[in-house]
Design an enzyme around this catalytic site. Structure first.
Site, mmCIF file in Angstrom:
data_model
loop_
_atom_site.group_PDB
_atom_site.id
_atom_site.type_symbol
_atom_site.label_atom_id
_atom_site.label_comp_id
_atom_site.label_asym_id
_atom_site.label_seq_id
_atom_site.Cartn_x
_atom_site.Cartn_y
_atom_site.Cartn_z
ATOM 1 N N LYS A 1 0.834 -1.206 0.000
ATOM 2 C CA LYS A 1 0.000 0.000 0.000
ATOM 3 C C LYS A 1 0.867 1.254 0.000
ATOM 4 O O LYS A 1 1.943 1.277 0.603
ATOM 5 C CB LYS A 1 -0.915 -0.034 1.223
ATOM 6 N N SER B 1 -9.518 2.018 3.075
ATOM 7 C CA SER B 1 -8.675 2.765 2.159
ATOM 8 C C SER B 1 -7.696 1.898 1.371
ATOM 9 O O SER B 1 -7.075 2.365 0.417
ATOM 10 C CB SER B 1 -7.904 3.843 2.929
ATOM 11 N N GLY C 1 -6.713 1.483 10.059
ATOM 12 C CA GLY C 1 -6.966 2.383 11.176
ATOM 13 C C GLY C 1 -8.450 2.565 11.431
ATOM 14 O O GLY C 1 -8.856 3.038 12.488
ATOM 15 N N GLY C 2 -9.260 2.206 10.428
ATOM 16 C CA GLY C 2 -10.706 2.295 10.550
ATOM 17 C C GLY C 2 -11.367 1.292 9.627
ATOM 18 O O GLY C 2 -12.291 1.607 8.893
ATOM 19 N N GLY C 3 -10.825 0.069 9.625
ATOM 20 C CA GLY C 3 -11.353 -0.979 8.751
ATOM 21 C C GLY C 3 -10.698 -1.033 7.393
ATOM 22 O O GLY C 3 -11.165 -1.745 6.505
ATOM 23 N N SER C 4 -9.591 -0.331 7.206
ATOM 24 C CA SER C 4 -9.033 -0.142 5.866
ATOM 25 C C SER C 4 -8.437 -1.385 5.237
ATOM 26 O O SER C 4 -8.173 -1.404 4.040
ATOM 27 C CB SER C 4 -7.976 0.967 5.890
#
Length: 627
Positions: A225, A301, A322-325
């Site tokens: 990534k 993301s 960090g939030g489901g990425s």
């Protein structure tokens, strides 16, 4: 005075774990005194406009006006009760600024790994944990259901001299270029150098010719990534400018570990800019498309990592979560994504370094491939070993004959009302079917649980991740780089910059409350099971391709079930369990206790073994068969 005190006391009204005092002020009960039998599920909906195209430009212009912008952001925060939770509420618990884990019981049926040993040695141990490999039964034919090639398939082909990493590399390069040349462009990678891939593949081919492969990952193609350093590629985080202020001088720790195992690093995968979105839309480089339907988002993301694995081009990818990425795009693209315990992997060399919610995690097409990549990259940083006291890393022994008895002893927690709060009933139905089949097959127990203050958890998470992102970029944004962000990122940072120090502290107080609830839940269950996302892959509006879009309601649906693992640092994994009526993948999420990666990997492998429905993505490259 006494009458006044009686009047004040009579104004207190208990409300779902909190207490209302007077007109505006709310006092929450101490978390230890909350009566869980009175907790009612609140299907709270995020209130925000959906904006794309030229209207998005106008909206950003207004949001960034000094006075008018603060009024707009303030209105949105009030609509979603953020100020009520953070500023109008007395929260009695002290703040918890990063995950704090109580001591954990050892897991059953596991093999322990040497955290400080060589990555190649851990990978070799991981191979011995896997079921017996039978090349005859593992190769697909036209008459068998679709399945992805696994890492052990590539290793078998290389060792039997049926192909070479160099020959496979040419097909990988061709597939990547084919994606990039589509109209409109749908690049899976942001930074790609075909000659560098050929050079790595040639070195791997030579090692096989000499009979000296570095590990089973030698010659395996892996994407990284764009917010994780992979030298000599720049790390832009999908912006157009970050390379100007942040030079990449070496690999991130996790990337270095993969390279030492012989993995071929194909380049930097596309993503939602700065990781600040859940769809994967990217006006800067083009938007990665979902291999199951090119008119739909991959999820974000980690959009490029999930898409490049789901399309068959790479065996695995590294993402950040960090939030489901990692889990959101894995679910939407029909592959497997692992979010490790906070601190289990060293995040040095990633843009998230220094945050308290984000980790580096693998994406692959199967649980066994996740296990191999995870074994390579795991290892806490020196600082995290001191502060977090991680337990010894281990893997499930899937080669053992005691698998069934271990699985049968596990207790699976399920919050039914939350479980079924999805955009389409296809999602909860498929997840429910998988859970029922698993319980019947292995005899494990499904335990009903209640999780209070889910809305507060969402608010605490957005304040935490948003404040940390804003703090890390403030010097650059104030230096004029902010206007070079995409429009939806600028809206996000307008929100993040509105948070005060008091907001951040209040969020960390909520974090401690939510951690208490989950710690109590894990005294009665081994894992928590949910759908991964509240909706399947949304369509890409044509107006979003050039300028992006802001669709917070879609974000809320995609993030509904994933926040606890980030805010509290728990391990979690998403595995595919079927498709909706439109043929779009559905994911099931398993959340584990701290450091219990082996348990969720064991469960994930067992769920995967029961899955009977598999479909080849509409956009798929059979990299091995082309040889």
């Amino acid at each position: 005075m006494l009458m006044g005190l009686q009047s004040w006391m009579s104004s207190l009204v208990e409300v779902n774990g909190g207490v209302v005092m007077g007109k505006n002020k709310r006092v929450m009960l101490p978390v230890t005194e909350v009566d869980l039998t009175k907790v009612k599920y609140d299907p709270a909906q995020i209130e925000a406009p959906h904006i794309t195209g030229s209207w998005l430009k106008f909206f950003v212009k207004f949001v960034e006006m000094p006075l008018f912008g603060s009024l707009i952001i303030g209105h949105l925060k009030n609509q979603n009760k953020m100020n009520q939770m953070l500023r109008d509420t007395v929260i009695p618990e002290p703040p918890m600024f990063r995950p704090e884990f109580p001591p954990q019981e050892p897991e059953s049926g596991v093999v322990f790994l040497k955290e400080d040993g060589k990555s190649e040695e851990r990978v070799e141990s991981a191979v011995r944990c896997l079921p017996h490999y039978d090349p005859a039964s593992n190769h697909s034919s036209d008459s068998t259901p679709f399945r992805y090639w696994k890492i052990r398939d590539f290793a078998y082909f290389y060792r039997q001299k049926l192909t070479t990493p160099s020959r496979v590399a040419e097909h990988v390069i061709c597939a990547i270029e084919e994606f990039s040349n589509k109209k409109p462009p749908t690049p899976l990678l942001i930074s790609f150098n075909a000659e560098d891939v050929r050079k790595q593949a040639a070195a791997s081919t030579q090692r096989f010719e000499e009979g000296k492969p570095l590990s089973i990952l030698d010659g395996i193609f892996v994407a990284i990534k764009d917010d994780i350093d992979c030298y000599p590629h720049p790390s832009n985080g999908a912006t157009t400018w970050l390379h100007e202020v942040r030079k990449v001088k070496k690999d991130a720790v996790s990337v270095s570990k993969l390279r030492s195992c012989g993995a071929i690093l194909v380049g930097k995968a596309n993503m939602h800019e700065m990781g600040m979105g859940t769809t994967g839309v990217n006006p800067n480089y083009g938007t990665a498309r979902n291999p199951h339907d090119l008119e739909r988002y991959t999820g974000g993301s980690s959009s490029g990592p999930a898409a490049i694995v789901a399309s068959g081009i790479c065996s695995a990818a590294l993402g950040t979560d960090g939030g489901g990425s990692v889990r959101i795009p894995s679910s939407l693209c029909g592959v497997v994504g692992l979010k490790t315990t906070y601190g289990r992997t060293d995040i040095k060399g990633a843009l998230c370094d220094g945050g308290t919610v984000e980790i580096i995690g693998p994406i692959a097409s199967s649980v066994e491939d996740i296990i191999l990549i995870y074994a390579a990259i795991l290892g806490s940083s020196a600082a995290d070993k001191i502060s977090l006291h991680p337990s010894v890393p281990c893997l499930p022994d899937l080669s053992s004959h005691e698998n069934s008895s271990v699985l049968g002893s596990l207790r699976l927690g399920k919050y039914t009302e939350w479980f079924h709060d999805v955009f389409s009933p296809d999602i909860s139905n498929k997840c429910e079917d998988a859970l029922s089949m698993f319980s019947e097959t292995h005899g494990c127990k499904v335990v009903e649980i209640v999780i209070p203050e889910l809305d507060e958890m969402r608010t605490a998470h957005v304040v935490s991740i948003g404040s940390e992102a804003a703090a890390s970029l403030t010097p650059d944004l104030q230096d004029g780089k902010g206007t070079r962000l995409t429009l939806d990122s600028r809206i996000n940072f307008a929100l993040f910059n509105s948070f005060t120090a008091a907001d951040y502290v209040a969020a960390q107080r909520l974090r401690r409350r939510i951690m208490y609830y989950h710690t109590e839940i894990f005294k009665n269950v081994d894992v928590i099971v949910t759908p991964t996302t509240g909706m399947t892959a949304p369509k890409i509006p044509k107006s979003a391709l050039e300028l992006g879009e802001s669709n917070i309601k879609v974000t809320g649906n995609l993030m509904r079930f994933i926040i606890a693992a980030n805010l509290l640092g728990f391990p979690a994994i998403s595995i595919p369990v079927g498709y909706d009526k439109q043929g779009l993948p559905i994911g099931l999420q398993i959340i584990g206790r701290p450091w219990a990666e082996a348990t969720i990997l064991h469960l994930a492998a067992a769920f995967e073994g029961l899955r009977v429905e598999t479909k080849q993505p509409a956009s798929y490259f059979d990299i091995l068969k082309r040889n």
